[in-house]
Each structure stands twice: as structure tokens, then as C-alpha cells.
Design a protein around this motif. Structure first.
Motif, PDB file in Angstrom:
ATOM      1  N   ILE A   1       0.832  -1.203   0.000  1.00  0.00           N
ATOM      2  CA  ILE A   1       0.000   0.000   0.000  1.00  0.00           C
ATOM      3  C   ILE A   1       0.870   1.258   0.000  1.00  0.00           C
TER       4      ILE A   1
ATOM      5  N   THR B   1      -9.019   4.267 -11.086  1.00  0.00           N
ATOM      6  CA  THR B   1     -10.196   3.565 -10.570  1.00  0.00           C
ATOM      7  C   THR B   1      -9.905   2.091 -10.371  1.00  0.00           C
TER       8      THR B   1
ATOM      9  N   GLY C   1      -6.848   1.726  -7.834  1.00  0.00           N
ATOM     10  CA  GLY C   1      -7.284   2.253  -6.543  1.00  0.00           C
ATOM     11  C   GLY C   1      -8.313   1.363  -5.867  1.00  0.00           C
ATOM     12  N   THR C   2      -9.211   0.770  -6.656  1.00  0.00           N
ATOM     13  CA  THR C   2     -10.202  -0.150  -6.081  1.00  0.00           C
ATOM     14  C   THR C   2      -9.505  -1.369  -5.489  1.00  0.00           C
ATOM     15  N   HIS C   3      -8.505  -1.873  -6.191  1.00  0.00           N
ATOM     16  CA  HIS C   3      -7.737  -2.994  -5.643  1.00  0.00           C
ATOM     17  C   HIS C   3      -7.017  -2.568  -4.366  1.00  0.00           C
ATOM     18  N   GLY C   4      -6.411  -1.381  -4.380  1.00  0.00           N
ATOM     19  CA  GLY C   4      -5.728  -0.891  -3.183  1.00  0.00           C
ATOM     20  C   GLY C   4      -6.664  -0.726  -2.002  1.00  0.00           C
ATOM     21  N   LEU C   5      -7.886  -0.282  -2.280  1.00  0.00           N
ATOM     22  CA  LEU C   5      -8.886  -0.155  -1.211  1.00  0.00           C
ATOM     23  C   LEU C   5      -9.200  -1.521  -0.618  1.00  0.00           C
ATOM     24  N   HIS C   6      -9.323  -2.530  -1.474  1.00  0.00           N
ATOM     25  CA  HIS C   6      -9.569  -3.891  -0.991  1.00  0.00           C
ATOM     26  C   HIS C   6      -8.410  -4.385  -0.121  1.00  0.00           C
TER      27      HIS C   6
ATOM     28  N   SER D   1      -6.404  -2.545   1.613  1.00  0.00           N
ATOM     29  CA  SER D   1      -6.476  -1.802   2.879  1.00  0.00           C
ATOM     30  C   SER D   1      -7.510  -2.413   3.818  1.00  0.00           C
ATOM     31  N   VAL D   2      -8.661  -2.801   3.265  1.00  0.00           N
ATOM     32  CA  VAL D   2      -9.679  -3.488   4.075  1.00  0.00           C
ATOM     33  C   VAL D   2      -9.117  -4.801   4.598  1.00  0.00           C
TER      34      VAL D   2
END
Length: 199
Positions: A108, A136, A139-144, A146-147
Motif C-alpha cells: 500500500i 479507478t 485504486g479499487t484494488h488498493g482499497l480492498h 487496505s480493508v
């Protein structure tokens, strides 16, 4: 306490865990559909640079390779944590989950550095269709991820406080599915986004 004794469950409990596993598989399939749409959008928009930077101008193969190495290594360390879970070794589960967290956090950090560097050079998501689709998707993968990191911290706390009980083991296995799924998505991102963009 042995792993068999720690994780022994009744038939009713087993059915409940199987229902949760099935529901989680449904979630992963729906997530795969979302990523498929994002990949399709990227492939359509990659040529729409609006006279601005193209993939070769903004991508770094060394950075993408480092991100890939960190995430794939984190998948390996999570696998070792899963083996330790079935061996009933709580201390090793905690150790390997912590290592997995550090590797994921490194991923990350690299991704955040990549995004901030691109934006500083004027290659932000508002510049072109290509960059919008790139930010998009990645970033969506990075958000996942992070979760997933938050989930790992929660599971470290549960393993530490509750031990390797059947409910904790069930949650860890679902976390494993989620984490390995993200690794597969990243391999596709590396193969579809970074490599063609640089080569």
C-alpha cells in the motif's frame, strides 16, 4: 490444547460455517464481476490519453515488480499462517499474520507513493480517460487490500484474545480466501495494465 480439541464443532455449527463460506464465495464472485467491469473499462480507455501522458510515461516496471513481489510474498506468509492454524500453533499464526500485514502495508505504501507521484506530475485521474480508468481500477484494488489489512489486525486481536477456536479459524479461512483473491487480481493488473503499458 490440540488443534482437534480446539476446533471441534457440532454438526449444527458446521452447517452454520458452511453457510457463511457459501455466502462469502458469492461475495467473491460479485467482486470478480466488479473487477471484470473495471478491466473492461480500462482496456477501452487506455488509448484515450487526451494528448497527455501515456502508460510508458507514468508507469515504472521496477515499482510494479516490487509491488507484485510484496503481495505474492504476503500470500505465501498467509499460507504459512493457515498451516500453523491447522497445526494448532497460536504463536506462529500470530507471527505469520503480522508478517503478512507488514508486507501488505509495504504494498500500500508503494501504491500510495505511485499515485502521489503521478498526481504531482500532472497525471491525475482528472487528466484523461486512460488515467481515470487506471486510478479507478488500481485504486479499487488498493482499497480492498487496505480493508484486508484492517481485517488481519482484527484477526490478530481475536487469535490473541480467544485462541484458535472454531469461529476464529472459520474467519481466518475466509480472510485467506479474500487475501488470495486480491493476489490473483493483482497478477491480472500487472499482466494487463503494467506490462503492456511498458512493453
Amino acid at each position: 490444547m490440540s488443534s482437534a480439541a480446539t476446533m471441534s464443532v457440532s454438526t449444527r455449527d458446521t452447517e452454520r460455517y458452511e453457510e457463511k463460506d457459501f455466502g462469502f464465495w458469492l461475495y467473491l464472485m460479485s467482486d470478480a464481476v466488479i473487477f471484470a467491469c473495471l478491466f473492461a473499462t480500462y482496456l477501452v480507455m487506455v488509448g484515450n490519453a487526451a494528448g497527455g501522458p501515456v502508460p510508458k510515461d507514468v508507469f515504472s516496471l521496477n515499482r510494479a515488480a516490487a509491488e507484485t513481489a510484496l503481495l505474492l510474498l504476503s500470500s505465501t506468509t498467509f499460507g504459512i499462517a493457515a498451516v500453523s492454524l491447522w497445526a494448532g500453533d497460536r504463536s506462529k499464526v500470530l507471527l505469520w499474520l503480522a508478517i503478512t500485514f507488514l508486507l501488505g502495508a509495504g504494498f500500500i505504501a508503494l501504491e500510495f507513493s505511485e499515485f502521489s507521484g503521478m498526481i504531482a506530475k500532472g497525471a491525475g485521474p482528472d487528466h484523461s480517460g486512460f488515467l481515470s480508468a487506471f486510478f479507478t481500477l488500481v485504486g479499487t484494488h488498493g482499497l480492498h487490500v487496505s480493508v484486508g489489512l484492517v481485517w488481519i489486525l482484527v484477526m490478530i486481536g481475536q487469535v490473541f484474545a480467544k485462541g484458535l477456536t472454531a469461529p476464529v479459524a472459520s474467519r481466518l479461512m475466509r480472510l485467506g480466501l479474500f487475501w488470495h483473491f486480491l493476489d490473483i487480481i493483482w497478477v491480472v493488473i500487472f499482466s494487463v495494465v503494467y506490462l503492456p503499458g511498458l512493453l
